[in-house]
Design a protein around this motif. Structure first.
Motif, PDB file in Angstrom:
ATOM      1  N   ALA A  31      17.560  -1.115  35.185  1.00  0.00           N
ATOM      2  CA  ALA A  31      16.953   0.157  35.448  1.00  0.00           C
ATOM      3  C   ALA A  31      17.692   1.136  34.215  1.00  0.00           C
ATOM      4  N   GLN A  32      18.836   0.669  33.797  1.00  0.00           N
ATOM      5  CA  GLN A  32      19.752   1.235  32.759  1.00  0.00           C
ATOM      6  C   GLN A  32      19.206   0.951  31.533  1.00  0.00           C
TER       7      GLN A  32
ATOM      8  N   VAL B 221      15.703   0.284  30.920  1.00  0.00           N
ATOM      9  CA  VAL B 221      14.423   1.044  31.265  1.00  0.00           C
ATOM     10  C   VAL B 221      15.169   2.657  30.973  1.00  0.00           C
ATOM     11  N   ARG B 222      16.178   2.971  31.401  1.00  0.00           N
ATOM     12  CA  ARG B 222      16.581   4.476  31.040  1.00  0.00           C
ATOM     13  C   ARG B 222      16.794   4.760  29.604  1.00  0.00           C
TER      14      ARG B 222
ATOM     15  N   THR C 124      13.150   4.641  27.842  1.00  0.00           N
ATOM     16  CA  THR C 124      12.055   5.548  28.187  1.00  0.00           C
ATOM     17  C   THR C 124      12.578   6.891  27.901  1.00  0.00           C
TER      18      THR C 124
ATOM     19  N   LEU D 252      14.142   8.509  30.616  1.00  0.00           N
ATOM     20  CA  LEU D 252      13.991   8.921  32.083  1.00  0.00           C
ATOM     21  C   LEU D 252      15.260   9.108  32.586  1.00  0.00           C
TER      22      LEU D 252
ATOM     23  N   LEU E 130      18.077   8.129  35.514  1.00  0.00           N
ATOM     24  CA  LEU E 130      18.511   6.709  35.978  1.00  0.00           C
ATOM     25  C   LEU E 130      17.760   6.458  37.368  1.00  0.00           C
TER      26      LEU E 130
ATOM     27  N   ARG F  89      14.515   7.874  38.430  1.00  0.00           N
ATOM     28  CA  ARG F  89      13.287   7.544  37.890  1.00  0.00           C
ATOM     29  C   ARG F  89      13.250   6.183  37.427  1.00  0.00           C
ATOM     30  N   SER F  90      14.163   5.694  36.439  1.00  0.00           N
ATOM     31  CA  SER F  90      14.299   4.277  35.939  1.00  0.00           C
ATOM     32  C   SER F  90      14.042   3.289  36.904  1.00  0.00           C
ATOM     33  N   LYS F  91      14.945   3.549  37.897  1.00  0.00           N
ATOM     34  CA  LYS F  91      15.453   2.606  39.132  1.00  0.00           C
ATOM     35  C   LYS F  91      13.892   2.518  40.004  1.00  0.00           C
TER      36      LYS F  91
ATOM     37  N   ALA G 258      11.427   0.442  37.675  1.00  0.00           N
ATOM     38  CA  ALA G 258      11.717  -0.976  37.754  1.00  0.00           C
ATOM     39  C   ALA G 258      11.422  -1.550  39.044  1.00  0.00           C
TER      40      ALA G 258
ATOM     41  N   ILE H 131       6.299  -0.100  31.244  1.00  0.00           N
ATOM     42  CA  ILE H 131       7.513   0.656  30.621  1.00  0.00           C
ATOM     43  C   ILE H 131       7.447   1.566  29.264  1.00  0.00           C
TER      44      ILE H 131
END
Length: 91
Positions: A30-31, A33-34, A37, A39, A41, A43-45, A48, A55
Motif C-alpha cells: 500500500a505504501q 502504491v501510495r 499514484t 493517493l 494511504l 485509498r492505496s490500501k 491494493a 495501479i
C-alpha cells in the motif's frame, strides 16, 4: 465544411501496471502504491486489496517496468500489460 480526421502514429504504446497479488506485506505494498499514484494511504490500501487492480494506466513502458519492480521488491505480484489498440484503428 468537411470534417477531417488526422491519425497520429507514434512509437509510444501505453502500458498498464496491474497488481495481481499483494502478498503477505500488504501495508508495504500500500505504501508503494501510495508513492506511485499519489493517493492517500487509506485509498492505496483499499486499491491494493481489490485484486486484480490497475495501479497505473497508460504509462510508458520504462515507467511501468520500474513500478512493477518496486511492487515486486516488497513481495507483491504485478505485471505490465500493453493496452489494446483502439477499435477505430482496426480494419
Amino acid at each position: 465544411m468537411t470534417d477531417e480526421y488526422i491519425l497520429l502514429v507514434c512509437d509510444h504504446v501505453p502500458h498498464d501496471v496491474v497488481l495481481i497479488d499483494p502478498g503477505a506485506r500488504s501495508l508495504d505494498v500500500a505504501q508503494v502504491v501510495r508513492r506511485l499514484t499519489g493517493l492517500s494511504l487509506w485509498r492505496s490500501k483499499v486499491l491494493a486489496a481489490q485484486i486484480p487492480a490497475v495501479i497505473l494506466d497508460g504509462v510508458p513502458q520504462e515507467d511501468a517496468e520500474a513500478a512493477v519492480t518496486a511492487l515486486r521488491d516488497v513481495g507483491a505480484q504485478a505485471e505490465v500489460r500493453e493496452q489494446p489498440e483502439p477499435d477505430f484503428l482496426r480494419p
